[in-house]
Design an enzyme around this catalytic site. Structure first.
Site, PDB file in Angstrom:
ATOM      1  N   ARG A  65       0.978  -1.231   0.052  1.00 60.71           N
ATOM      2  CA  ARG A  65      -0.133  -0.022  -0.190  1.00 60.71           C
ATOM      3  C   ARG A  65       0.911   1.201  -0.045  1.00 60.71           C
ATOM      4  O   ARG A  65       0.670   2.289  -0.682  1.00 60.71           O
ATOM      5  CB  ARG A  65      -0.918   0.063   1.206  1.00 60.71           C
ATOM      6  CG  ARG A  65      -2.273  -0.380   0.998  1.00 60.71           C
ATOM      7  CD  ARG A  65      -2.559  -1.266   2.280  1.00 60.71           C
ATOM      8  NE  ARG A  65      -1.838  -2.354   2.573  1.00 60.71           N
ATOM      9  CZ  ARG A  65      -1.700  -3.703   2.010  1.00 60.71           C
ATOM     10  NH1 ARG A  65      -2.538  -3.901   1.360  1.00 60.71           N
ATOM     11  NH2 ARG A  65      -0.871  -4.403   2.379  1.00 60.71           N
ATOM     12  N   THR A  66       1.809   1.576   1.048  1.00 59.83           N
ATOM     13  CA  THR A  66       2.243   2.611   1.150  1.00 59.83           C
ATOM     14  C   THR A  66       3.192   2.821  -0.174  1.00 59.83           C
ATOM     15  O   THR A  66       3.264   4.015  -0.609  1.00 59.83           O
ATOM     16  CB  THR A  66       3.346   2.422   2.408  1.00 59.83           C
ATOM     17  OG1 THR A  66       2.629   2.105   3.353  1.00 59.83           O
ATOM     18  CG2 THR A  66       3.813   4.110   2.900  1.00 59.83           C
ATOM     19  N   LYS A  94      26.629  -4.295  -1.839  1.00 58.11           N
ATOM     20  CA  LYS A  94      28.320  -4.583  -1.947  1.00 58.11           C
ATOM     21  C   LYS A  94      28.929  -3.798  -0.808  1.00 58.11           C
ATOM     22  O   LYS A  94      29.956  -3.538  -0.736  1.00 58.11           O
ATOM     23  CB  LYS A  94      28.497  -3.753  -3.313  1.00 58.11           C
ATOM     24  CG  LYS A  94      27.964  -4.382  -4.652  1.00 58.11           C
ATOM     25  CD  LYS A  94      28.555  -3.554  -5.935  1.00 58.11           C
ATOM     26  CE  LYS A  94      27.497  -2.601  -6.359  1.00 58.11           C
ATOM     27  NZ  LYS A  94      28.283  -1.947  -7.493  1.00 58.11           N
ATOM     28  N   ARG A 115      11.131   3.739   4.026  1.00 50.48           N
ATOM     29  CA  ARG A 115      10.568   2.850   5.090  1.00 50.48           C
ATOM     30  C   ARG A 115      11.819   2.012   5.228  1.00 50.48           C
ATOM     31  O   ARG A 115      12.490   1.492   4.556  1.00 50.48           O
ATOM     32  CB  ARG A 115       9.620   1.842   4.533  1.00 50.48           C
ATOM     33  CG  ARG A 115       9.184   0.760   5.440  1.00 50.48           C
ATOM     34  CD  ARG A 115       7.944   0.011   4.974  1.00 50.48           C
ATOM     35  NE  ARG A 115       6.794   0.706   5.135  1.00 50.48           N
ATOM     36  CZ  ARG A 115       5.467   0.056   4.898  1.00 50.48           C
ATOM     37  NH1 ARG A 115       5.649  -1.188   4.652  1.00 50.48           N
ATOM     38  NH2 ARG A 115       4.714   0.512   5.272  1.00 50.48           N
ATOM     39  N   HIS A 143       4.211   5.788  11.847  1.00 44.84           N
ATOM     40  CA  HIS A 143       3.935   5.534  10.346  1.00 44.84           C
ATOM     41  C   HIS A 143       2.810   6.759  10.032  1.00 44.84           C
ATOM     42  O   HIS A 143       1.734   6.775   9.926  1.00 44.84           O
ATOM     43  CB  HIS A 143       2.997   4.344  10.068  1.00 44.84           C
ATOM     44  CG  HIS A 143       2.913   3.813   8.582  1.00 44.84           C
ATOM     45  ND1 HIS A 143       2.972   4.704   7.605  1.00 44.84           N
ATOM     46  CD2 HIS A 143       2.526   2.759   7.994  1.00 44.84           C
ATOM     47  CE1 HIS A 143       3.034   4.125   6.353  1.00 44.84           C
ATOM     48  NE2 HIS A 143       2.511   2.771   6.722  1.00 44.84           N
TER      49      HIS A 143
HETATM   50  N1   CP Z   1      -0.680   0.014   5.656  1.00 49.96           N
HETATM   51  C1   CP Z   1       0.577  -0.303   5.244  1.00 49.96           C
HETATM   52  O1   CP Z   1       1.485   0.376   5.636  1.00 49.96           O
HETATM   53  O2   CP Z   1       0.623  -1.095   4.269  1.00 49.96           O
HETATM   54  P1   CP Z   1       2.232  -1.763   3.627  1.00 49.96           P
HETATM   55  O3   CP Z   1       2.901  -2.425   4.596  1.00 49.96           O
HETATM   56  O4   CP Z   1       1.585  -2.679   2.369  1.00 49.96           O
HETATM   57  O5   CP Z   1       2.505  -0.371   2.899  1.00 49.96           O
END
Ligand code: CP
Length: 313
Positions: A65-66, A94, A115, A143
């Site tokens: 999603r993100t 590397k 992320r 998040h």
């Molecule tokens: N909700 C969410 O962060 O989903 P993903 O881990 O798929 O990005």
């Protein structure tokens, strides 16, 4: 309006705590400019708002999603997207350092979206980079863009962000979306949060206020507990085993038709997804279950956020 726009320009989006209530509400309002539910398609004029800008994706952890909604959002407002979601295709494989990777990627882009499994990694990237850095999840910590889309979803349903009863279900201790959402909801008046989990998985104090209630239960009693609370919002979550440092007793729970029947008529069931086995797919068609709409809302929020941090609104 212009002043609030300026507050976002060039800004790092690291911690939901960094945002005032007014700034959050402003961002939610801007997101409506990208949401077809609020705007006739023929009136949309945002396709080129950030033309010429580049987003660099640095995904050190898996995401559907993100990553994909940021990618879609960027392209919908005219941006290009570069980056990676697999370390094996980068020179970190590397031995290149995190710091050098950030320096290199910022020289190719106008905004970094990161992320990473480590708490504080997004802040570390922001300290290195001169361009805006957006935290797309730093380990079990926060998040923030998920929280923005969660707030947007709640506001879209209830037309308010105040005076709500919200039940977190699962593992508030390790689940970053619950941590960020708790911090955000406590910026608005009269919200009550109930953290429903097995004992030992209560939310850490730094993310709570006096309106947070820990309810450590046997998860078999989930329906009974929800019946007593009568929440406006049930916010369920996956059990994030990857972040559980100490050996935690295995547990599971299931939200099914019986659970949905117990919830108040006006209530909604949210989940940031991915789900594993905590929600029976039979509840997907229940009008209270809005997690797929919630995920879609992420695109509008991210369009707004990118346009704002790039100073295009
Ligand atoms: N909700 C969410 O962060 O989903 P993903 O881990 O798929 O990005």
């Amino acid at each position: 309006m212009v002043k609030l726009s300026k507050a976002f320009e060039g800004r790092d989006i690291i911690d939901i705590n960094d945002f005032s209530k007014e700034e959050l509400l402003f961002l939610l309002k801007i997101a409506r400019k990208f949401d077809p539910d609020f705007l006739k398609r023929s009136k949309r004029s945002n396709y080129t708002i950030a033309q010429g800008e580049i987003a660099a994706h640095l995904f050190f952890e898996p995401s559907t999603r993100t990553e994909q909604s940021f990618r879609s959002a960027a392209q919908k407002i005219g941006m290009g997207v570069i980056g990676f979601n697999d370390l094996n295709v980068t020179s970190m494989h590397k031995g290149e350092t995190f710091n050098d990777t950030i320096r290199i990627m910022e020289s190719y882009a106008n905004v970094l979206i990161i992320r990473h499994p480590e708490v504080g990694s997004a802040k570390r990237a922001a300290d290195i980079a001169e361009i805006p850095v957006i935290n797309a999840g730093d380990g079990p910590n926060q998040h923030p863009t998920q929280t923005l889309l969660d707030l947007y979803t709640i506001q879209k349903v209830f037309q308010r962000l105040e005076g709500l009863k919200v039940a977190f279900v699962g593992d508030p201790k390790h689940y970053r979306t619950m941590r960020s959402l708790a911090v955000a909801l406590f910026k608005f008046a009269k919200n009550k949060i109930f953290g429903i989990s097995p004992a030992g998985l209560e939310m850490d104090n730094q993310f709570k206020s006096e309106s947070y209630n820990d309810l450590a239960i046997n998860m078999k009693d989930l329906d009974k507990t929800l019946e007593q609370i009568k929440p406006d919002v049930v916010y369920a979550g996956r059990i994030p085993k990857e972040y559980m440092k100490k050996k935690v007793k295995e547990f599971s729970y299931l939200i099914n038709k019986a659970t949905m029947d117990i919830l108040p008529k006006h209530s909604i069931l949210m989940h940031p997804l991915p789900r594993v086995d905590e929600m029976d797919p039979e509840v997907d068609s229940n009008p209270k279950a809005i997690y797929f709409k919630q995920a879609r809302n992420g695109m509008y929020i991210r369009e707004a956020l990118l346009a704002l941090v790039l100073g295009r609104i």
